[in-house]
Structures are given as structure tokens and as C-alpha cells.
Enzyme design. Sequence first.
Site, PDB file in Angstrom:
ATOM      1  N   TYR A  48       0.602  -1.311   0.084  1.00 43.82           N
ATOM      2  CA  TYR A  48       0.001   0.402   0.112  1.00 43.82           C
ATOM      3  C   TYR A  48       0.978   1.160  -0.032  1.00 43.82           C
ATOM      4  CZ  TYR A  48      -3.602  -3.342   1.781  1.00 43.82           C
ATOM      5  OH  TYR A  48      -4.445  -4.472   1.530  1.00 43.82           O
ATOM      6  N   GLU A 103     -20.256   0.584  20.788  1.00 44.72           N
ATOM      7  CA  GLU A 103     -20.982   1.065  20.024  1.00 44.72           C
ATOM      8  C   GLU A 103     -21.630   2.599  19.381  1.00 44.72           C
ATOM      9  OE1 GLU A 103     -23.033  -3.161  18.730  1.00 44.72           O
ATOM     10  OE2 GLU A 103     -24.035  -1.655  19.963  1.00 44.72           O
TER      11      GLU A 103
END
Length: 422
Positions: free
Chosen positions: A319, A399
Site C-alpha cells: 500500500y 457502539e
Amino acid sequence: MSPQPSLSDRIAPLTAALESQVIAWRRDLHAHPELGNREFRTASIVAEHLRSLGFDEVKTGVAHTGVVGLLKGGKPGGVVALRADMDGLPVTEEVELPFASKARAVWNGEEVGVMHACGHDCHVAILMGVASILASLRADIPGSIKFLFQPAEEMPPEGEEGGAALMIKEGALENPTPQAIFGLHVTSRQPAGVIGYRPGPTMASSDKLKITVQGKQTHGAAPWLGIDPIVTSAQIVLGLQTIVSRTLDLNREPAVVTIGAIKGGVRENIIPDSVEMRGTIRSFDEGMRDAIHERITTLAEGISAASRASCKVCITKNYPVTRNDPVLTEQMVPTLTRVASTGPRPMGIEVVPKATGAEDFSFFQRLIPGLFFFVGVTPPDIEPTKAYSNHSPRFVVDERGLEVGVRALANLAVDYLATKAE
């Protein structure tokens, strides 16, 4: 007659109403992770969702399992892209959750546990939520939004192409071509809901390194009758550490050269024929990256020759540097700041240090201006420096960070398109 609320004002209540659904999507995806180029169930859920929202185009099978959706706004304008990665990792989950993964799969010929240990389940759920919100606002959106649900960010299986590079090769950034792209990553390094960003080089390039040292096998009791590749390899490992510490100008950028595996020999009294070393190279500057590659080869070959051994150096570029476009970043920081300082749980925004992890979002950034940022998901009772990191089998997600991610991407899209409509 009172003026109609702005698009950004309308995003907040829509996000609040959708938060429980985004969490439900995330938990379902977490319980059913899939490895790179094998995200069949995930892609099916995404494609069905986009079609149900009336997207103008939904393409599947891009880069094996990728999904590309196009949402055209009701007003003319530019094009912006939003990206989420879909794949899990070959990691066996060790977190006790009612939706913990029990999945198993084969990865490079080995049966492994599978887990969303890097939070890609969160990314998919967030972008699905963004799709729902922007679809409901489409009549007032000036331009188009391209949604990229990408497979294999964590690398495809050996011998296969995949990820962002293959999506680009198969036309994901064409017809229409976005003028900018935004992506996010949840992270354990920040408290839940905190947004982190950085202009310029943000995440490192990543390259695979393999060095094979060839010696001459002999009895361990008579090393002079052979050529010891283990001792030679040990000298190479030590020598490699001087590349960063003694030959690079670290005032420019940091770099890392790490050997993570050494394989050679079968028993204590036999000097083997060969040794194989594998490692990783990380840097934040393409010129330094090339210099490191050259110096690794020169050093390994020189040490081997001095020991009467030979060696083969193989470096595979994975990458590029994840580099946030400075102009785009400056333009969009006010949007991120507004998102971070509002909502049901405002947590704030910060400029984060460079990260030596890597991201193939960088391939998109090489072609169009891009901004990649972070959203914290560490529970408030855990110090981020002590939290289990991404890629850990005990990585956990608060969350409450998902809602921030939804608002951030949705606001970035509409605010950017607003600048193109002016």
C-alpha cells in the site's frame, strides 16, 4: 413562512432515528465476518439495502465482491465518493458477546477463525446508515454520491488481486468520476465519539520483505565445513536496524523496518542450507521508501557475501502512503468540528499523530483528493492507551461511536457538494 432547515440540520435527527438500526446491522455483520474476496453475504446485504433505497445504480461483483452504488441528487452539482471496507481478519474472537463470531474459514490453505477485529463491520454499518439518510434527502442534494463498499482491505488471499487497487482497475472511480473521496476508520486509540484527523501523510506505506540466505549445510559440530546461514541471517537482522537509525534523515519522516519471522533448520546439531526471513517496511515518504528498499538489498547482499553466503531479497510493494489532501482537509475540518461538537454525545476533535499502520484507501487518494479520518470506539472506562488494539482478538467497540461516524460521512458529503454547487 420559516425557512427550510439546511441539509446538515436535517441529518442529525435522521441519524438519531436510525442509530439502533445501524447498531443492529453492525452486530449482524460482526457475527458473520468474511475474509477478503469472500464477502458474499456482506455484499448481498449491502446491495439489497441500496436497491431498496432506490439508488440509481447498484453494481455488484466489482473486484470480486465489491458493491458500487450511485445516488443522484435532485439538483445538479459535483460528485463525491464515500468508502467502507467489508472484510474481516483470520483471527479467532476472544470477546464474550452475544453476537461474537464463531465463523471459521480457510485462509491461504489454513483453517482459521474469522473476526471483525479491525472494525470493518462498523464501517459497513455506518455507510449503510449514510445511504439511508442521503437517500431520504436526495431531492435537495446538489450532485451525486458514489458509495464504495470495498472488499479485501486486509489483503486478498495469496495469488489473487483485490482491494482498492482492483476496484479502481475495474472502473469504480469512473462514470462518473468523483472529485473527492472520504473514508473513516474506527479506532481503539481514541475515546468513543472523538474524531481524529491529520493533514498530509497520515498512515504509512506498507511493503512485504522476504530475504532468503543460502549457505552450505554441515554438522553443527564442524561449522568450518559449511557456511552458516543462521549466523549470517542474525548479522543481517542487526544490520537492518541501522538503516532507520543511521542512514535516514528522520527529521523528514519516521520509518520502520521489522523482521517478524525467521525460519531455518530442523534440529540443534545441523547447520541448515538456508534461512528465510520475512518482515515489513513502513514509511511516510515515497522517496524514503525507495531508499530503504535499495539499502536493504545492498546491506543483505553485502553481509552475505562477507560470510561466503548468498542471498535473495524480495520486496513487494503493498500500500502507498495514506496522504490526506491538505487543501481538502482544511476545507472539511469545519464540518468535522461541527459534527464532533454536536449530537447527543459531543466528544470533540483532535489532530492525531502519524500511524505506522497502512490503509489501501491510499490507492483512491493517488487519483483524487481524499480525506481519511478516525472515530474513537473505546469505552469511557478504559484508557485508550490500555485498550486492546485493532487486530486484537479482544478488540471491542463502544457502539456509541457509530452515530458519530454516520453524521460525519453524511455531513462531509453534503457540505462538499454544496461547495461545488456555489
